[in-house]
Design an enzyme around this catalytic site. Structure first.
Site, mmCIF file in Angstrom:
data_model
loop_
_atom_site.group_PDB
_atom_site.id
_atom_site.type_symbol
_atom_site.label_atom_id
_atom_site.label_comp_id
_atom_site.label_asym_id
_atom_site.label_seq_id
_atom_site.Cartn_x
_atom_site.Cartn_y
_atom_site.Cartn_z
ATOM 1 N N HIS A 9 73.607 55.227 63.509
ATOM 2 C CA HIS A 9 74.420 54.702 62.406
ATOM 3 C C HIS A 9 73.918 55.220 61.046
ATOM 4 O O HIS A 9 72.749 55.560 60.886
ATOM 5 C CB HIS A 9 74.379 53.170 62.413
ATOM 6 C CG HIS A 9 73.009 52.610 62.233
ATOM 7 N ND1 HIS A 9 72.420 52.467 60.999
ATOM 8 C CD2 HIS A 9 72.092 52.210 63.129
ATOM 9 C CE1 HIS A 9 71.210 51.986 61.142
ATOM 10 N NE2 HIS A 9 70.968 51.826 62.434
ATOM 11 N N GLY A 10 74.802 55.205 60.049
ATOM 12 C CA GLY A 10 74.416 55.536 58.680
ATOM 13 C C GLY A 10 73.479 54.476 58.115
ATOM 14 O O GLY A 10 73.261 53.417 58.734
ATOM 15 N N ARG A 60 76.964 48.049 62.197
ATOM 16 C CA ARG A 60 76.542 49.295 61.551
ATOM 17 C C ARG A 60 76.839 50.508 62.428
ATOM 18 O O ARG A 60 77.147 51.589 61.918
ATOM 19 C CB ARG A 60 75.062 49.239 61.145
ATOM 20 C CG ARG A 60 74.042 48.980 62.255
ATOM 21 C CD ARG A 60 72.719 48.609 61.624
ATOM 22 N NE ARG A 60 71.562 48.471 62.523
ATOM 23 C CZ ARG A 60 71.250 47.378 63.202
ATOM 24 N NH1 ARG A 60 72.033 46.309 63.149
ATOM 25 N NH2 ARG A 60 70.152 47.332 63.945
ATOM 26 N N HIS A 89 65.323 45.026 70.121
ATOM 27 C CA HIS A 89 65.132 43.726 69.473
ATOM 28 C C HIS A 89 63.754 43.697 68.811
ATOM 29 O O HIS A 89 62.760 44.032 69.453
ATOM 30 C CB HIS A 89 65.261 42.600 70.502
ATOM 31 C CG HIS A 89 65.496 41.273 69.863
ATOM 32 N ND1 HIS A 89 64.506 40.597 69.188
ATOM 33 C CD2 HIS A 89 66.619 40.526 69.761
ATOM 34 C CE1 HIS A 89 65.014 39.471 68.709
ATOM 35 N NE2 HIS A 89 66.303 39.398 69.038
ATOM 36 N N ARG A 114 56.239 49.377 65.696
ATOM 37 C CA ARG A 114 57.442 50.202 65.567
ATOM 38 C C ARG A 114 57.592 51.200 66.710
ATOM 39 O O ARG A 114 58.711 51.457 67.149
ATOM 40 C CB ARG A 114 57.424 51.009 64.246
ATOM 41 C CG ARG A 114 57.531 50.171 63.001
ATOM 42 C CD ARG A 114 57.611 51.084 61.766
ATOM 43 N NE ARG A 114 58.895 51.740 61.628
ATOM 44 C CZ ARG A 114 59.078 52.933 61.081
ATOM 45 N NH1 ARG A 114 58.043 53.642 60.640
ATOM 46 N NH2 ARG A 114 60.270 53.452 60.971
ATOM 47 N N HIS A 180 71.683 53.407 67.783
ATOM 48 C CA HIS A 180 70.613 52.990 66.868
ATOM 49 C C HIS A 180 69.358 53.833 67.109
ATOM 50 O O HIS A 180 69.180 54.394 68.194
ATOM 51 C CB HIS A 180 70.306 51.516 67.125
ATOM 52 C CG HIS A 180 71.519 50.647 66.946
ATOM 53 N ND1 HIS A 180 71.775 49.971 65.788
ATOM 54 C CD2 HIS A 180 72.575 50.404 67.774
ATOM 55 C CE1 HIS A 180 72.926 49.327 65.903
ATOM 56 N NE2 HIS A 180 73.440 49.573 67.105
ATOM 57 N N ASN A 182 66.292 53.217 67.918
ATOM 58 C CA ASN A 182 65.464 53.021 69.115
ATOM 59 C C ASN A 182 66.262 53.007 70.414
ATOM 60 O O ASN A 182 65.704 53.344 71.465
ATOM 61 C CB ASN A 182 64.613 51.760 68.965
ATOM 62 C CG ASN A 182 63.616 51.922 67.817
ATOM 63 O OD1 ASN A 182 62.758 52.800 67.851
ATOM 64 N ND2 ASN A 182 63.772 51.121 66.764
HETATM 65 O O1 LIG Z 1 64.477 48.030 61.901
HETATM 66 C C1 LIG Z 1 64.965 48.516 62.940
HETATM 67 O O2 LIG Z 1 65.660 47.886 63.745
HETATM 68 C C2 LIG Z 1 64.665 49.978 63.260
HETATM 69 C C3 LIG Z 1 65.778 50.891 62.875
HETATM 70 O O3 LIG Z 1 66.234 50.707 61.576
HETATM 71 O O4 LIG Z 1 63.527 50.329 62.535
HETATM 72 P P1 LIG Z 1 62.318 51.243 63.018
HETATM 73 O O5 LIG Z 1 62.664 52.653 62.640
HETATM 74 O O6 LIG Z 1 61.181 50.686 62.190
HETATM 75 O O7 LIG Z 1 62.111 51.037 64.470
#
Ligand SMILES: O=C(O)[C@@H](CO)OP(=O)(O)O
Length: 245
Positions: A9-10, A60, A89, A114, A180, A182
């Site tokens: 997503h953007g 999003r 999650h 992360r 997304h 992840n």
């Molecule tokens: O906050 C989140 O859900 C993810 C993607 O935006 O973040 P991250 O890159 O820190 O895993």
């Protein structure tokens, strides 16, 4: 050979505010809207077309997909939405600022939360108002995690790939997936056979189409970002550094 296009997503409002998002249903920023539109323009200019799209149940990703398709004059395409393509999650971190957490717990700990493959962030309490268990978009409360590490995300994304997306690609459908950071990392880890340690350094930029060329068994032949490769690499590096104090 098959071609699959993945798009994260953007930029979302919580990307902009540098907050852990996970399953929180935040919208795109104006930058995110224009990233999605640019992706659609690029796909159209390069002659891409699709037969079937998949996305999560988070706005999003849904909005990114729609804006991309709108630029391609393809809003009529079938779109399948499934929570198994949702972001990982983020448990009790959802809503908290990434840099603040790094100041409080250190960059190293935030990197573990992360990007480590099998260490989940602290879990949400089921009674926490942030918990999504009473949200009727999910099939049942048990489908809603209280936290996930990437391994847990792989455990829901890969069966969805194998049972639903892969057969549609192998039946000849040209597939676009809007998802997304992840959930895309989970799929790529599986497709490319990336090790648990190497997946830590893989980051996905917002709103840039990522092409996977796949053989008849859906094994990747090669992959590349559409458009400016250096810009995609810089955007991925910026994502990597979001968790620093
Ligand atoms: O906050 C989140 O859900 C993810 C993607 O935006 O973040 P991250 O890159 O820190 O895993």
């Amino acid at each position: 050979m098959y071609k699959l296009v993945l798009i994260r997503h953007g930029e979302s409002t919580w990307n902009l505010e540098n907050r852990f998002t996970g399953w929180t249903d935040v919208d795109l920023t104006p930058t995110g809207v224009s990233q999605a539109m640019s992706a659609g323009k690029l796909l159209k200019a390069e002659g891409w077309d699709f037969d079937l799209c998949y996305t999560s149940v988070l706005k999003r990703a849904i909005r990114t997909l729609w804006l991309t398709l709108d630029e391609m004059d393809r809003t009529w395409l079938p779109v399948v939405k499934d929570y198994r393509l949702n972001e990982r999650h983020y448990g009790g971190l959802q809503g908290l600022n990434k840099a603040d957490m790094a100041k409080q717990y250190g960059d190293e700990q935030v990197l573990v939360w992360r990007r480590s493959y099998d260490t989940p962030p602290p879990a949400l309490e089921a009674t926490d108002p942030r918990c999504e268990r009473s949200d009727r978009r999910y099939p049942n409360p048990e489908a809603v995690p209280l936290t996930e590490c990437l391994k847990d995300t792989v455990a829901r994304v890969v069966p969805y790939w194998t049972e639903t997306i892969a057969p549609s690609i192998q039946s000849g459908k040209r597939v676009l997936i809007a998802a997304h950071g992840n959930s895309i990392r989970a799929l790529i880890k599986y497709l490319d056979g990336i090790s648990d340690s190497d997946i830590v350094s893989l980051n996905i930029p917002n709103g840039i189409p990522l092409v996977y060329e796949l053989d008849e068994n859906l094994k990747p032949i090669r992959h590349y970002y559409l458009g400016d490769a250096a810009a995609a690499a810089a955007a991925a590096a910026a994502v990597a550094s979001q968790g620093k104090a």
